[in-house]
Motif scaffolding. Structure first.
Motif, mmCIF file in Angstrom:
data_model
loop_
_atom_site.group_PDB
_atom_site.id
_atom_site.type_symbol
_atom_site.label_atom_id
_atom_site.label_comp_id
_atom_site.label_asym_id
_atom_site.label_seq_id
_atom_site.Cartn_x
_atom_site.Cartn_y
_atom_site.Cartn_z
ATOM 1 N N ASP A 196 -5.743 -8.602 16.243
ATOM 2 C CA ASP A 196 -4.826 -7.999 17.216
ATOM 3 C C ASP A 196 -3.830 -7.043 16.573
ATOM 4 N N ARG A 197 -3.867 -6.903 15.242
ATOM 5 C CA ARG A 197 -2.901 -6.013 14.590
ATOM 6 C C ARG A 197 -3.434 -5.502 13.260
ATOM 7 N N LEU A 198 -2.872 -4.390 12.830
ATOM 8 C CA LEU A 198 -3.169 -3.849 11.508
ATOM 9 C C LEU A 198 -2.006 -4.199 10.588
ATOM 10 N N PRO A 199 -2.258 -4.305 9.288
ATOM 11 C CA PRO A 199 -1.202 -4.792 8.383
ATOM 12 C C PRO A 199 -0.130 -3.740 8.092
ATOM 13 N N GLU A 200 1.050 -4.233 7.799
ATOM 14 C CA GLU A 200 2.144 -3.347 7.365
ATOM 15 C C GLU A 200 1.742 -2.646 6.065
ATOM 16 N N ARG A 201 2.164 -1.399 5.956
ATOM 17 C CA ARG A 201 1.942 -0.544 4.790
ATOM 18 C C ARG A 201 0.451 -0.330 4.500
ATOM 19 N N LEU A 202 -0.356 -0.379 5.550
ATOM 20 C CA LEU A 202 -1.767 -0.008 5.405
ATOM 21 C C LEU A 202 -1.842 1.444 4.930
ATOM 22 N N ASN A 203 -2.746 1.707 4.007
ATOM 23 C CA ASN A 203 -2.904 3.061 3.478
ATOM 24 C C ASN A 203 -4.393 3.370 3.388
ATOM 25 N N THR A 204 -4.879 4.254 4.244
ATOM 26 C CA THR A 204 -6.288 4.605 4.233
ATOM 27 C C THR A 204 -6.486 6.004 4.799
ATOM 28 N N TRP A 205 -7.648 6.562 4.568
ATOM 29 C CA TRP A 205 -7.987 7.875 5.139
ATOM 30 C C TRP A 205 -8.811 7.734 6.412
ATOM 31 N N PHE A 206 -9.727 6.779 6.399
ATOM 32 C CA PHE A 206 -10.641 6.603 7.535
ATOM 33 C C PHE A 206 -10.475 5.191 8.098
ATOM 34 N N LEU A 207 -10.318 5.129 9.416
ATOM 35 C CA LEU A 207 -10.194 3.840 10.087
ATOM 36 C C LEU A 207 -11.159 3.801 11.265
ATOM 37 N N ASN A 208 -12.022 2.783 11.289
ATOM 38 C CA ASN A 208 -12.867 2.548 12.461
ATOM 39 C C ASN A 208 -12.599 1.149 12.974
ATOM 40 N N ALA A 209 -11.856 1.072 14.069
ATOM 41 C CA ALA A 209 -11.529 -0.224 14.681
ATOM 42 C C ALA A 209 -12.115 -0.301 16.086
ATOM 43 N N SER A 210 -13.193 0.414 16.320
ATOM 44 C CA SER A 210 -13.807 0.407 17.650
ATOM 45 C C SER A 210 -14.270 -0.994 18.034
ATOM 46 N N GLU A 211 -14.261 -1.227 19.354
ATOM 47 C CA GLU A 211 -14.731 -2.502 19.921
ATOM 48 C C GLU A 211 -13.910 -3.692 19.446
ATOM 49 N N CYS A 212 -12.634 -3.468 19.154
ATOM 50 C CA CYS A 212 -11.711 -4.570 18.848
ATOM 51 C C CYS A 212 -10.870 -4.801 20.104
ATOM 52 N N PRO A 213 -11.284 -5.704 20.979
ATOM 53 C CA PRO A 213 -10.660 -5.798 22.303
ATOM 54 C C PRO A 213 -9.224 -6.306 22.306
ATOM 55 N N ARG A 214 -8.769 -6.940 21.209
ATOM 56 C CA ARG A 214 -7.390 -7.459 21.183
ATOM 57 C C ARG A 214 -6.443 -6.582 20.382
ATOM 58 N N LEU A 215 -6.949 -5.598 19.711
ATOM 59 C CA LEU A 215 -6.086 -4.775 18.850
ATOM 60 C C LEU A 215 -5.021 -4.078 19.690
ATOM 61 N N SER A 216 -3.765 -4.326 19.359
ATOM 62 C CA SER A 216 -2.679 -3.751 20.163
ATOM 63 C C SER A 216 -1.411 -3.477 19.358
ATOM 64 N N VAL A 217 -1.282 -4.059 18.169
ATOM 65 C CA VAL A 217 -0.032 -3.962 17.411
ATOM 66 C C VAL A 217 -0.226 -3.062 16.196
ATOM 67 N N TRP A 218 0.554 -1.983 16.158
ATOM 68 C CA TRP A 218 0.519 -1.077 15.011
ATOM 69 C C TRP A 218 1.607 -1.460 14.016
ATOM 70 N N PRO A 219 1.378 -1.271 12.714
ATOM 71 C CA PRO A 219 2.458 -1.520 11.746
ATOM 72 C C PRO A 219 3.595 -0.516 11.927
ATOM 73 N N LYS A 220 4.782 -0.956 11.558
ATOM 74 C CA LYS A 220 5.929 -0.050 11.643
ATOM 75 C C LYS A 220 5.830 1.049 10.595
ATOM 76 N N GLU A 221 5.233 0.692 9.472
ATOM 77 C CA GLU A 221 5.114 1.657 8.376
ATOM 78 C C GLU A 221 3.690 1.607 7.836
ATOM 79 N N ALA A 222 3.013 2.741 7.826
ATOM 80 C CA ALA A 222 1.637 2.810 7.321
ATOM 81 C C ALA A 222 1.254 4.270 7.138
ATOM 82 N N THR A 223 0.135 4.495 6.481
ATOM 83 C CA THR A 223 -0.368 5.855 6.281
ATOM 84 C C THR A 223 -1.851 5.895 6.602
ATOM 85 N N ILE A 224 -2.196 6.628 7.643
ATOM 86 C CA ILE A 224 -3.601 6.904 7.977
ATOM 87 C C ILE A 224 -3.664 8.397 8.215
ATOM 88 N N ARG A 225 -4.232 9.130 7.277
ATOM 89 C CA ARG A 225 -4.173 10.579 7.399
ATOM 90 C C ARG A 225 -5.313 11.234 6.641
#
Length: 311
Positions: A94-123
């Motif tokens: 239901d959430r991604l971790p704080e200070r996540l650092n990645t270029w590519f993210l595929n979280a498709s078909e995650c029906p509970r995912l709703s909480v974004w970290p306050k601080e992270a880098t996806i770019r």
């Protein structure tokens, strides 16, 4: 301890706790592993389809971390860093971790995912959130991105101003009614089909004449979906194959010829509770309203479909 990928795999499966380093990829997909018991440093790690519930911060992946279809995965470590993170089909996450650092993210078909970290880098890479039905917002720290797939995010109504996408953005089936100025020129897609701004955001301007003149069958399908099956059938003068009555009143089985594509056949009916009229697409071989209604209810043999109450 430096190991080959195969040695590292056996090391983990045996439950060993000694730290290992691998200059390659470790494939643990489909195994019975429930936890990674040791410190690992490797290029790629594939844990797809395992019963893992969380991942230790002692797992260091330089390039690609794959956790697809880990149905019990609930938590990822704070500060997780990798080049590519794939989480497709993680039902409990239901959430991604704080200070996540990645270029590519595929979280498709995650029906509970709703909480974004306050601080992270996806770019600088791509983000896929297809059919993440609980995603209701995007963080302002997101991007710039190459591609952004938001198809099927039914509860997502807007994209934050300032987000930049150099490639395409897919908004098919989301609740996004417009894009911010920073994305005005971004190419649009509707469930993987390239579409115009009018098709995406001004469906009321689409005419049946435009639909019938469109040679691309996939784009024509999207145009009909955006226009609405009922309005389209009315404008083109659909052929009536059958009619009868149900709890909502009169209903019709309608057919529309689409040239080089299979005919569009649908059941036009009204909801007994709301009186709203619907056009429900059914397979083109349907011959009667009852047969179509039975098919929608899951009956291959329409003679077995005898509803006592319809709502």
């Amino acid at each position: 301890m430096i190991m080959t990928p195969l040695q590292a795999r056996e090391h983990v499966l045996a439950g060993e706790s000694k730290a290992v380093r691998v200059d390659g990829s470790i494939d643990l997909s489909g195994t019975e592993v429930k936890t990674v018991p040791c410190s690992i440093t490797c290029n790629d790690l594939d844990l797809s389809g395992t019963a893992i519930t969380s991942l230790s911060s002692k797992v260091k992946v330089r390039s690609r971390l794959t956790l697809d279809n880990c149905k019990h995965l609930e938590r990822l470590p704070t500060g997780l860093t990798c080049g590519s993170l794939s989480l497709r089909g993680c039902n409990f996450l239901d959430r991604l971790p704080e200070r996540l650092n990645t270029w590519f993210l595929n979280a498709s078909e995650c029906p509970r995912l709703s909480v974004w970290p306050k601080e992270a880098t996806i770019r600088n890479g791509n983000v896929h959130l297809r059919n993440c039905i609980e995603v209701r917002n995007l963080p302002r720290w997101l991007g710039p991105l190459g591609q952004l797939d938001l198809a099927g995010c039914v509860n997502l109504h807007e994209v934050p101003e300032g987000l930049r996408v150099s490639g395409w953005i897919d908004i098919g089936g989301s609740s996004i009614a417009s894009l911010p100025n920073s994305l005005r020129t971004a190419p649009l897609r509707w469930r993987s089909v390239p579409v115009t701004h009018e098709i995406a955001f001004e469906p009321e301007k689409i005419t049946s004449k435009q639909v019938l003149a469109e040679k691309n069958a996939e784009l024509r399908r999207v145009m009909i979906e955006r226009m609405g099956y009922l309005r389209f059938s009315e404008e083109v003068g659909a052929k009536e194959l059958d009619q009868d009555t149900d709890a909502g009143g009169n209903r019709q089985l309608l057919q529309i010829e689409l040239g080089d594509d299979e005919p569009l056949v649908g059941l036009a009916c009204r909801c007994p509770s709301t009186n709203r009229q619907y056009f429900l697409r059914v397979p083109p071989q349907m011959k009667t309203c009852h047969q179509a209604a039975a098919w929608m209810a899951g009956f291959d043999d329409p003679s077995l479909y005898r509803p006592t109450i319809e709502t």
